[in-house]
Design a protein around this motif. Structure first.
Motif, PDB file in Angstrom:
ATOM      1  N   ALA A 297       0.830  -1.204   0.000  1.00 39.44           N
ATOM      2  CA  ALA A 297       0.000   0.000   0.000  1.00 39.44           C
ATOM      3  C   ALA A 297       0.860   1.248   0.000  1.00 39.44           C
ATOM      4  N   HIS A 298       1.940   1.232   0.793  1.00 34.73           N
ATOM      5  CA  HIS A 298       2.839   2.390   0.854  1.00 34.73           C
ATOM      6  C   HIS A 298       3.476   2.662  -0.504  1.00 34.73           C
ATOM      7  N   LEU A 299       3.956   1.613  -1.170  1.00 35.01           N
ATOM      8  CA  LEU A 299       4.586   1.788  -2.476  1.00 35.01           C
ATOM      9  C   LEU A 299       3.590   2.311  -3.495  1.00 35.01           C
ATOM     10  N   TYR A 300       2.383   1.780  -3.443  1.00 35.39           N
ATOM     11  CA  TYR A 300       1.368   2.239  -4.400  1.00 35.39           C
ATOM     12  C   TYR A 300       1.020   3.703  -4.148  1.00 35.39           C
ATOM     13  N   ASP A 301       0.823   4.054  -2.891  1.00 40.32           N
ATOM     14  CA  ASP A 301       0.478   5.442  -2.568  1.00 40.32           C
ATOM     15  C   ASP A 301       1.609   6.402  -2.923  1.00 40.32           C
ATOM     16  N   ALA A 302       2.847   5.887  -2.921  1.00 45.81           N
ATOM     17  CA  ALA A 302       4.005   6.722  -3.266  1.00 45.81           C
ATOM     18  C   ALA A 302       4.217   6.832  -4.765  1.00 45.81           C
ATOM     19  N   GLY A 303       3.381   6.125  -5.549  1.00 42.90           N
ATOM     20  CA  GLY A 303       3.490   6.200  -6.999  1.00 42.90           C
ATOM     21  C   GLY A 303       4.445   5.213  -7.627  1.00 42.90           C
ATOM     22  N   ASP A 304       4.925   4.242  -6.847  1.00 45.04           N
ATOM     23  CA  ASP A 304       5.851   3.230  -7.371  1.00 45.04           C
ATOM     24  C   ASP A 304       5.041   2.023  -7.834  1.00 45.04           C
ATOM     25  N   ASP A 305       4.497   2.088  -9.046  1.00 42.53           N
ATOM     26  CA  ASP A 305       3.639   1.019  -9.539  1.00 42.53           C
ATOM     27  C   ASP A 305       4.385  -0.299  -9.703  1.00 42.53           C
ATOM     28  N   ALA A 306       5.634  -0.224 -10.165  1.00 40.47           N
ATOM     29  CA  ALA A 306       6.409  -1.454 -10.366  1.00 40.47           C
ATOM     30  C   ALA A 306       6.693  -2.144  -9.032  1.00 40.47           C
ATOM     31  N   GLY A 307       7.178  -1.380  -8.064  1.00 40.77           N
ATOM     32  CA  GLY A 307       7.444  -1.952  -6.751  1.00 40.77           C
ATOM     33  C   GLY A 307       6.179  -2.437  -6.081  1.00 40.77           C
ATOM     34  N   ALA A 308       5.097  -1.704  -6.265  1.00 42.10           N
ATOM     35  CA  ALA A 308       3.823  -2.101  -5.666  1.00 42.10           C
ATOM     36  C   ALA A 308       3.314  -3.389  -6.279  1.00 42.10           C
TER      37      ALA A 308
END
Length: 380
Positions: A297-308
């Motif tokens: 969730a943190h990665l997605y909210d930070a805009g890191d789609d690949a990591g998310a």
């Protein structure tokens, strides 16, 4: 990302848990949905300028997890605010945002999501639902044809976000696109799938037979392709993890309470390691899966789609496994009582498997990790 939740997150968790306890098992879905919407919980992830809470997936997953832990999960949260709300907020036109986001945020409007097809399964690249542009003399817009299966809640939602494919005029290849299809659109037919698993939200097969849509039914850019699709699928996996963790926590809590009070040979059965250790193991698995869910969730909210993408798949896998193990151990802890209607655990035996199967199977997640994370060659 902090390992320790912020004060705001803890306060949200406590408030939603209190709401869940007021409703509890046997809850009325419409009443709970309405109250959660009025309190701002359903749209906590949506932009403030459109009536949302201005938070992200991290906050929305807390809401679903805590409602599930109280025995009253809202499965439609996985779809309406998480997938559809997120996609429209990120890629929708200003008109689409104003038309849909305030209602999705307060719960007065809802949306289903249709991607799975009978012959495509988990392979989104094989989707055959197609959209073609109508001729100007016919009014323009789009015409959709195809089939979808296992679409949740179509009968109670205002529209369905349908994943279709359009033809690239330059290459002739098909590319995925997203369309908002109103529930009462002509040619949009639904039939309920007879499920052994009983749930508030029913499952449907959809047939789209020359469904005519206006030009503004297309969400986002026609050329965005997989970017927009996976912007919805990552939240779906994170929220499925939250759904599974809530269910697992609910089952584990029932087992722990029973193990503390059920006495055999003058002491609670929880004093025996054969009972206590498996419950402790279930708790550990749930906590580990929750950490990965928070990371996703943190990665997605930070805009890191690949990591998310990697984290969301791992979180969904881990939470599904933890949920199944927790439910199984809870039933075993209660023995015969675990199969009675009074304790409400027997129905979770089937329900817990959903997190292993949907929205993507364990095996497809293992494929993803082996290919994307480990760099191993594909078998297909």
């Amino acid at each position: 990302m902090s390992i320790v939740e912020s004060r705001e997150s803890r306060d949200l968790r406590a408030a939603v848990a209190a709401l869940g306890r007021r409703h509890g098992p046997g809850f009325d879905r419409d009443t709970l949905w309405s109250e959660a919407g009025k309190l701002g919980y359903l749209g906590v992830n949506l932009p403030e300028e459109y009536g949302g809470g201005g938070g992200g997936l991290a906050e929305l997953s807390i809401v679903l997890e805590e409602l599930g832990a109280a025995g009253c999960p809202l499965l439609l949260m996985v779809v309406s605010p998480a997938i559809c709300g997120t996609v429209i907020a990120r890629f929708g036109t200003e008109e689409q945002k104003r038309a849909w986001l305030p209602g999705l945020a307060d719960g007065s409007r809802t949306m289903a999501f249709g991607i799975t097809e009978p012959d495509a399964g988990s392979n989104s690249h094989r989707i055959t639902t197609t959209a073609r542009k109508a001729a100007d003399e016919d009014g323009g817009g789009w015409i959709l044809n195809g089939r979808k299966v296992f679409v949740s809640g179509v009968d109670i939602t205002d529209a369905t976000l349908i994943v279709g494919r359009t033809e690239d005029a330059r290459t002739g290849s098909l590319k995925p696109c997203l369309f908002i299809v109103p529930r009462d659109a002509q040619g949009f037919h639904r039939s309920q799938i007879d499920m052994e698993l009983q749930a508030v939200e029913k499952q449907f097969e959809l047939v789209l037979d020359d469904v005519r849509l206006p030009a503004d039914a297309l969400v986002g850019d026609e050329d965005a392709g997989l970017l927009q699709l996976f912007a919805g699928l990552n939240p779906e996996r994170v929220m499925t993890a939250a759904f599974a963790l809530g269910m697992g926590r609910y089952a584990l809590d029932q087992a722990v309470d029973y193990a503390k009070t059920r006495q055999v040979w003058q002491q609670p059965i929880g004093a025996h390691q054969a009972i206590a250790h498996p419950l402790a193991q279930a708790h550990i698995e749930i906590e580990l899966a929750r950490l990965m869910m928070r990371k996703a969730a943190h990665l997605y909210d930070a805009g890191d789609d690949a990591g998310a993408g990697e984290a969301a798949n791992i979180a969904k896998y881990a939470a599904g496994e933890a949920c199944v193990h927790a439910v199984d151990q809870a039933v075993h802890t209660l023995g015969g009582n675990g199969l009675t209607r009074e304790y409400g655990l027997a129905s979770l035996i089937a329900a817990s498997r959903v997190a292993r199967i949907a929205p993507v199977s364990r095996e497809m997640i293992l494929n993803y990790v082996s290919h994307q994370s480990l760099g191993l060659p594909k078998s297909y």
